[in-house]
Design an enzyme around this catalytic site. Structure first.
Site, PDB file in Angstrom:
ATOM      1  N   HIS A 151      -3.085  -0.241   3.196  1.00 24.66           N
ATOM      2  CA  HIS A 151      -3.744   0.847   2.461  1.00 24.66           C
ATOM      3  C   HIS A 151      -4.174   0.426   1.064  1.00 24.66           C
ATOM      4  CE1 HIS A 151       0.443   1.603   0.995  1.00 24.66           C
ATOM      5  NE2 HIS A 151      -0.185   1.961  -0.105  1.00 24.66           N
ATOM      6  N   ASP A 206       0.564  -0.997   8.542  1.00 20.15           N
ATOM      7  CA  ASP A 206       0.282  -1.021   7.107  1.00 20.15           C
ATOM      8  C   ASP A 206       0.479  -2.424   6.536  1.00 20.15           C
ATOM      9  OD1 ASP A 206      -0.682   0.201   4.825  1.00 20.15           O
ATOM     10  OD2 ASP A 206       1.311   0.611   4.029  1.00 20.15           O
ATOM     11  N   SER A 208       2.848  -0.892  -3.929  1.00 16.17           N
ATOM     12  CA  SER A 208       2.527  -1.188  -2.533  1.00 16.17           C
ATOM     13  C   SER A 208       2.078  -2.624  -2.345  1.00 16.17           C
ATOM     14  CB  SER A 208       1.418  -0.264  -2.032  1.00 16.17           C
ATOM     15  OG  SER A 208       1.943   0.937  -1.593  1.00 16.17           O
TER      16      SER A 208
END
Length: 466
Positions: A108, A138, A222
């Site tokens: 993402h 992901d 992330s």
């Protein structure tokens, strides 16, 4: 005198009685279990020193989608300051996998990317391209040019235990190369964030088997590593549980054993091929336990069987409770998904099943499901590119005409209207002289002296991008 190991002391006693009481207490209660000391500060520092050089800061440009309400609670999503011109900025983190320049990050972070810039811990910057991405886990892989990079040490996420200390490393809220500490709070978490794409369509075969931790994570974490106290990467940070999109107590990471397998396939073939059964599963609830004659609510309930799929051909039935596959125990749907991710399509797997109170086993020839993709090559963005800006002749000097948004030149301070006086200590008076000086730049580094109406002369240094 009666010696008791419980309750507060009621009176003053002499040293001999203290010794006697202590001896009696050991005899009566047994040796107290030795406590494991908390890690020393040096332990944390050593772990950080081992991993930090291999961590990268990732900046992403993408086309701005229509606004659809509050951002989902995923770290690494675009930061609040949105530049004009239909371009959206995002930031995240990653780790260097090898000296070929492959970088592991979260899908993402780079979804829809039109330009990606990677900053190393030593502040070197590189343009990167997305090798391939797998939304179902992901996980994504980037690549920069090969070099003598510090490479992350990968650990074994299967060896993690609840309560183990871990560190989350990344660039939360743009604060580059930050570290937070916590413990492993849970393993095998499924939180339902990978089942739907941003356009609302269902995601193919989402696989969630997250490590849960209370180490603080925020947007920008992330893709960064979750590491153990040896400095080994045990997870890739991916999400936070939060009503606000900021840290609210718990974060989640993809186990590195899974991320590594996915990354290997993305690099090798541009997609991920995983084993699948051809069933729809649900967690076992108390009502299910009563219906199927179970003694616990562990296992994965088969609620749909794909006609003529692998499970159907092997004889799996509606209502079967899968409690194991091969030599692995299955207590949740996530356990079964994680086990399947380690198996090879086409292999024979033995399912251990409870069918209405009766234990049985079924051998299934596993099918294959494909996920992930190589992004289409991005067209050259309109406007200036190469060095990041264009020039035009104005009187007796070249002047900056246009600057590519968010390019290295723009980030360094090149702005339209600046008068260019020198390039790499060489005076330039024409566009041709400017171009010649740029072509002769050593290692793509430009040192430009410009004149600004308000400031006067100013020096700007930056690396160009191929």
């Amino acid at each position: 005198m009666h010696a008791s190991c419980t309750g507060p002391a009621r009176m003053s006693i002499g040293p001999r009685c203290i010794a006697l009481a202590a001896a009696l207490c050991v005899a009566a209660c047994g040796q107290e279990e030795e406590r494991v000391p908390a890690p020393a500060a040096a332990t944390f520092r050593e772990a950080v020193d081992r991993v930090l050089p291999s961590v990268v800061y990732i900046q992403v440009e993408s086309a701005r989608p229509p606004y659809e309400g509050p951002l989902p609670p995923l770290p690494g999503l675009p930061l609040p300051d949105m530049p004009p011109g239909g371009i959206q900025l995002g930031a995240g983190s990653g780790i260097i996998l090898d000296r070929e320049g492959y970088i592991l990050t979260s899908d993402h972070v780079v979804e829809g990317a039109t330009a990606v810039t990677v900053t190393l811990h030593d502040r070197r910057e590189f343009e990167a391209h997305v090798v391939a991405r797998d939304p179902s886990t992901d996980v994504a892989v980037l690549k920069i040019q090969p070099g003598d990079y510090p490479v992350a040490r990968l650990g074994d996420s299967d060896q993690l235990q609840l309560g183990d200390w871990v560190l989350a490393v990344g660039s939360p809220l743009g604060l580059q190369f930050s570290v937070s500490a916590g413990v492993v709070s849970a393993k095998g978490r499924s939180i339902g964030i990978l089942g739907t794409r941003r356009d609302g369509a269902a995601q193919a075969a989402p696989l969630e088997h997250f490590i849960q931790t209370d180490a603080a994570m925020n947007p920008g974490n992330s893709g960064g590593p979750l590491v153990d106290l040896e400095g080994r990467v045990v997870g890739i940070n991916t999400a936070i549980a939060s009503p606000t999109g900021l840290y609210f107590g718990y974060g989640f990471a993809v186990p590195i054993n899974l991320a590594r397998r996915v990354a290997d396939q993305l690099i090798r073939q541009g997609y991920v091929s995983r084993a699948y059964l051809g069933v729809m599963l649900d967690e076992v609830e108390s009502a299910d336990a009563q219906v199927y004659g179970l003694t616990s609510t562990e296992g994965a309930e088969v609620v749909h069987v794909e006609p003529n799929g692998p499970a159907d051909r092997a004889g799996v039935e509606l209502g079967d409770i899968i409690i194991g596959i091969g030599d692995r125990e299955v207590t949740t749907v996530s356990d079964l998904q994680a086990a399947l991710a380690e198996l090879t399509p086409g292999a024979i797997a033995r399912l251990h099943i409870i069918r209405y109170g009766t234990r049985t086993a079924v051998d299934v020839e596993l099918g294959a499901i494909r996920s992930g993709e190589r992004p289409a090559p991005q067209p050259t963005p309109p406007g200036p590119h190469g060095i990041g800006f264009s020039v035009a002749q104005q009187g007796d000097r070249p002047v900056v005409a246009a600057v590519r948004p968010h390019s290295p030149a723009a980030r360094a301070g090149i702005r339209p209207g600046q008068v260019i006086l020198e390039v790499n200590r060489r005076e330039v008076t024409t566009v041709e002289e400017f171009a010649s000086a740029v072509r002769q730049a050593h290692n793509g580094v430009l040192s430009v002296i410009v004149a600004e109406p308000e400031l006067g002369r100013r020096i700007i240094n930056f690396e160009t991008r191929p």
